[in-house]
Design a protein around this motif. Structure first.
Motif, PDB file in Angstrom:
ATOM      1  N   GLU A  66      13.644  14.975  -3.469  1.00  0.00           N
ATOM      2  CA  GLU A  66      13.567  13.603  -3.965  1.00  0.00           C
ATOM      3  C   GLU A  66      12.611  12.778  -3.100  1.00  0.00           C
ATOM      4  N   ASP A  67      12.666  13.013  -1.761  1.00  0.00           N
ATOM      5  CA  ASP A  67      11.725  12.306  -0.868  1.00  0.00           C
ATOM      6  C   ASP A  67      10.286  12.680  -1.198  1.00  0.00           C
ATOM      7  N   VAL A  68      10.046  13.940  -1.489  1.00  0.00           N
ATOM      8  CA  VAL A  68       8.674  14.381  -1.819  1.00  0.00           C
ATOM      9  C   VAL A  68       8.195  13.712  -3.092  1.00  0.00           C
ATOM     10  N   GLU A  69       9.087  13.685  -4.111  1.00  0.00           N
ATOM     11  CA  GLU A  69       8.698  13.039  -5.366  1.00  0.00           C
ATOM     12  C   GLU A  69       8.443  11.548  -5.166  1.00  0.00           C
ATOM     13  N   GLU A  70       9.279  10.927  -4.329  1.00  0.00           N
ATOM     14  CA  GLU A  70       9.060   9.506  -4.047  1.00  0.00           C
ATOM     15  C   GLU A  70       7.728   9.315  -3.320  1.00  0.00           C
ATOM     16  N   TYR A  71       7.430  10.218  -2.361  1.00  0.00           N
ATOM     17  CA  TYR A  71       6.149  10.140  -1.645  1.00  0.00           C
ATOM     18  C   TYR A  71       4.998  10.237  -2.631  1.00  0.00           C
ATOM     19  N   ARG A  72       5.119  11.206  -3.557  1.00  0.00           N
ATOM     20  CA  ARG A  72       4.046  11.376  -4.558  1.00  0.00           C
ATOM     21  C   ARG A  72       3.831  10.080  -5.350  1.00  0.00           C
ATOM     22  N   SER A  73       4.927   9.500  -5.857  1.00  0.00           N
ATOM     23  CA  SER A  73       4.795   8.322  -6.711  1.00  0.00           C
ATOM     24  C   SER A  73       4.300   7.104  -5.925  1.00  0.00           C
ATOM     25  N   VAL A  74       4.828   6.942  -4.671  1.00  0.00           N
ATOM     26  CA  VAL A  74       4.422   5.777  -3.872  1.00  0.00           C
ATOM     27  C   VAL A  74       2.951   5.878  -3.496  1.00  0.00           C
ATOM     28  N   VAL A  75       2.533   7.068  -3.005  1.00  0.00           N
ATOM     29  CA  VAL A  75       1.132   7.239  -2.605  1.00  0.00           C
ATOM     30  C   VAL A  75       0.222   7.102  -3.818  1.00  0.00           C
ATOM     31  N   LEU A  76       0.634   7.677  -4.943  1.00  0.00           N
ATOM     32  CA  LEU A  76      -0.180   7.592  -6.161  1.00  0.00           C
ATOM     33  C   LEU A  76      -0.345   6.143  -6.588  1.00  0.00           C
ATOM     34  N   ALA A  77       0.764   5.374  -6.541  1.00  0.00           N
ATOM     35  CA  ALA A  77       0.675   3.965  -6.949  1.00  0.00           C
ATOM     36  C   ALA A  77      -0.230   3.188  -6.005  1.00  0.00           C
ATOM     37  N   CYS A  78      -0.069   3.448  -4.696  1.00  0.00           N
ATOM     38  CA  CYS A  78      -0.859   2.697  -3.723  1.00  0.00           C
ATOM     39  C   CYS A  78      -2.323   3.116  -3.790  1.00  0.00           C
ATOM     40  N   ALA A  79      -2.584   4.419  -4.004  1.00  0.00           N
ATOM     41  CA  ALA A  79      -3.966   4.902  -4.078  1.00  0.00           C
ATOM     42  C   ALA A  79      -4.655   4.382  -5.329  1.00  0.00           C
ATOM     43  N   ARG A  80      -3.941   4.265  -6.378  1.00  0.00           N
ATOM     44  CA  ARG A  80      -4.539   3.710  -7.596  1.00  0.00           C
ATOM     45  C   ARG A  80      -4.882   2.224  -7.410  1.00  0.00           C
ATOM     46  N   ARG A  81      -4.105   1.599  -6.537  1.00  0.00           N
ATOM     47  CA  ARG A  81      -4.381   0.171  -6.283  1.00  0.00           C
ATOM     48  C   ARG A  81      -5.600   0.003  -5.384  1.00  0.00           C
ATOM     49  N   TYR A  82      -5.725   0.913  -4.414  1.00  0.00           N
ATOM     50  CA  TYR A  82      -6.880   0.884  -3.502  1.00  0.00           C
ATOM     51  C   TYR A  82      -7.593   2.232  -3.579  1.00  0.00           C
ATOM     52  N   PRO A  83      -8.371   2.484  -4.566  1.00  0.00           N
ATOM     53  CA  PRO A  83      -8.959   3.809  -4.789  1.00  0.00           C
ATOM     54  C   PRO A  83     -10.080   4.153  -3.822  1.00  0.00           C
ATOM     55  N   TYR A  84     -10.587   3.205  -3.039  1.00  0.00           N
ATOM     56  CA  TYR A  84     -11.663   3.496  -2.080  1.00  0.00           C
ATOM     57  C   TYR A  84     -12.856   4.193  -2.736  1.00  0.00           C
ATOM     58  N   GLY A  85     -13.291   3.651  -3.813  1.00  0.00           N
ATOM     59  CA  GLY A  85     -14.493   4.164  -4.462  1.00  0.00           C
ATOM     60  C   GLY A  85     -14.273   5.385  -5.308  1.00  0.00           C
ATOM     61  N   VAL A  86     -13.018   5.791  -5.485  1.00  0.00           N
ATOM     62  CA  VAL A  86     -12.771   6.943  -6.348  1.00  0.00           C
ATOM     63  C   VAL A  86     -13.061   6.514  -7.779  1.00  0.00           C
ATOM     64  N   SER A  87     -13.780   7.350  -8.428  1.00  0.00           N
ATOM     65  CA  SER A  87     -14.296   6.921  -9.722  1.00  0.00           C
ATOM     66  C   SER A  87     -13.276   7.036 -10.836  1.00  0.00           C
ATOM     67  N   THR A  88     -12.397   8.013 -10.771  1.00  0.00           N
ATOM     68  CA  THR A  88     -11.506   8.244 -11.912  1.00  0.00           C
ATOM     69  C   THR A  88     -10.074   8.411 -11.451  1.00  0.00           C
ATOM     70  N   PRO A  89      -9.103   8.113 -12.345  1.00  0.00           N
ATOM     71  CA  PRO A  89      -7.694   8.359 -12.026  1.00  0.00           C
ATOM     72  C   PRO A  89      -7.422   9.841 -11.762  1.00  0.00           C
ATOM     73  N   GLN A  90      -8.185  10.746 -12.427  1.00  0.00           N
ATOM     74  CA  GLN A  90      -7.967  12.162 -12.197  1.00  0.00           C
ATOM     75  C   GLN A  90      -8.265  12.535 -10.761  1.00  0.00           C
ATOM     76  N   THR A  91      -9.276  11.918 -10.208  1.00  0.00           N
ATOM     77  CA  THR A  91      -9.626  12.222  -8.814  1.00  0.00           C
ATOM     78  C   THR A  91      -8.531  11.725  -7.884  1.00  0.00           C
TER      79      THR A  91
END
Length: 466
Positions: A66-91
């Protein structure tokens, strides 16, 4: 392109909403760092090295799926908010998936493997301890059963010996009673014969007295006739008659005295015979039966002990020293565990000294010479105070050891010529034992360590030359 950006923003907002609604350890940690922002995102995606023991303030082995899944979702949400020049959601998804894989590979999976290994090792140790405890319990129960059987056998042998002793005592008492009765019968017959002889003598004496009285009466009557014929002689005849009367009275009194003396002598004789019979019976009953135990051997002087020690071969001296060391360890111990350690210590020492398990020209003092119920020889030799070597004393105990001495052997003839207390040279082979190295005949551990009796099959024994 605009449609993809919209989808990316919508996914980010949904992830944030889900994370806020189901805040776990990762979300709590993120909020403690100020929420989703570039700095905290850098920490969330930091390099996780193999062998790390913790991440985001949580121990590696404590991370759950459950912690791993939460890590995945939290990091994914935060990374999508600050993509640092990542061009696509797939990346972004690929980057987050790589972080999650690295978290599992470098942190969680090694910790879980280590935890499982530790658990397996603990289970193995626990099973090993249980198996060891089970073996020890089985050994203790087997030892208790052996000791119980030995005690039962010792009690049976003791009962047999007591029964044999009682039968011998009853036979002896019966024989003594028969002898006393025969003696009393003979004495009674002798007394009857003495009475018969006394009666005959008394009867003869009475006959003689009566005959004298008759003769006196006849003489008196003759004198009376003569007195009638011869008046002058009357006075003399009267005097003679008086004297005859007195003589008859004295004879009768003497006969009565003789009878009284014979009766008194008979009474005294009967009393003496009864007293003698009673004294003889009391003496026989109070005389103790010959002892069955060992005969005491006179204690030797210091000079004799020194000479005996000098005559000993080195193997015998070392054997005695090992037994005495174990005895001192046993007596100095403060608990049963420490006392029990003395026995294997002695066994190890004896096995290192006796190679092979034999005695050759050892010196000792005979303390028992006997035979068992089958006529086989029983021999016991003292080699030092409270240390003896011996044969078994019964066929049951000797089964397999064959230490009892064959009456047809030359060894039996030689041993028969010895005496208790004599010093001897002897040789033989000790009986092996897995417990004591050399088989020992005591029933208890205390007896085995304080006054051991080692079992040996004698091959030769002879008196020590003067």
């Amino acid at each position: 392109m605009l449609s993809q950006n919209k989808q990316f923003l919508l996914g980010t907002m949904l992830s944030l909403l889900v994370s806020s609604a189901n805040a776990g350890h990762v979300q709590t940690w993120l909020e403690s760092k100020g929420g989703c922002q570039p700095g905290s995102l850098m920490l969330l995606g930091g390099y996780i090295r193999p062998g790390d023991r913790g991440f985001l303030g949580k121990a590696a082995e404590a991370w759950t799926d459950e912690d791993v899944e939460e890590y995945r979702s939290v990091v994914l949400a935060c990374a999508r908010r600050y993509p640092y020049g990542v061009s696509t959601p797939q990346t972004v998804d690929s980057k987050v998936a790589d972080l999650v894989a690295r978290l599992k590979r470098n942190l969680i999976e090694p910790a879980r493997a280590q935890l499982n290994s530790a658990k397996e090792a603990a289970d193995a140790r626990r099973k090993l301890a249980e198996a060891q405890a089970s073996r020890e319990q089985a050994e203790m129960e087997a030892q208790a059963e052996r000791e119980k059987q030995a005690a039962v056998e010792a009690q049976r042998l003791s009962d047999e010996r007591a029964l044999q002793d009682r039968k011998r005592q009853e036979t002896q008492a019966s024989r003594e009673q028969a002898r006393l009765e025969a003696q009393a019968k003979r004495e009674k017959e002798d007394a009857a014969e003495a009475r018969r002889l006394a009666d005959e003598r008394a009867l003869q004496e009475r006959g003689r007295v009566e005959e004298r009285s008759r003769l006196d009466r006849e003489a008196a009557e003759e004198a009376l006739r003569r007195a009638e014929d011869e008046a002058p002689k009357l006075a003399r005849l009267r005097r003679e008659a008086d004297e005859a009367r007195r003589a008859r009275q004295e004879a009768e009194q003497k006969l009565a005295d003789i009878r009284s003396q014979l009766a008194a002598q008979e009474a005294v004789r009967n009393q003496d015979l009864a007293a003698a019979a009673a004294a003889e019976s009391s003496r026989k009953l109070q005389t103790p039966a010959p002892p069955k135990a060992k005969q005491e051997v006179p204690s030797s002087t210091a000079a004799e002990q020194e000479k005996r020690s000098n005559d000993m071969p080195d193997s015998e001296r070392q054997f005695i020293a090992a037994v005495q060391r174990a005895r001192e360890v046993y007596r100095a111990a403060t608990n049963d565990m420490a006392r029990g350690a003395a026995r294997p210590l002695r066994a190890k020492d004896l096995c290192s000294i006796l190679r092979p398990l034999t005695a050759r020209n050892w010196v000792g003092q005979v303390t028992m010479l006997s035979t068992n119920s089958d006529g086989k020889g029983v021999l016991e030799i003292l080699i030092e105070k409270d240390i003896v070597v011996k044969t078994w004393n019964n066929v049951l105990a000797d089964t397999g050891d064959e230490t009892l001495i064959d009456p047809a052997s030359s060894l039996f003839s030689t041993a028969s010529a010895l005496t208790v207390g004599s010093r001897v040279l002897f040789s033989g082979s000790f009986r092996p034992s897995s417990v004591d190295c050399v088989k020992e005949g005591s029933l208890t551990m205390r007896g085995s360590l304080t006054a051991p009796e080692f079992i040996i099959r004698f091959s030769d024994v002879s008196p020590v030359p003067d």
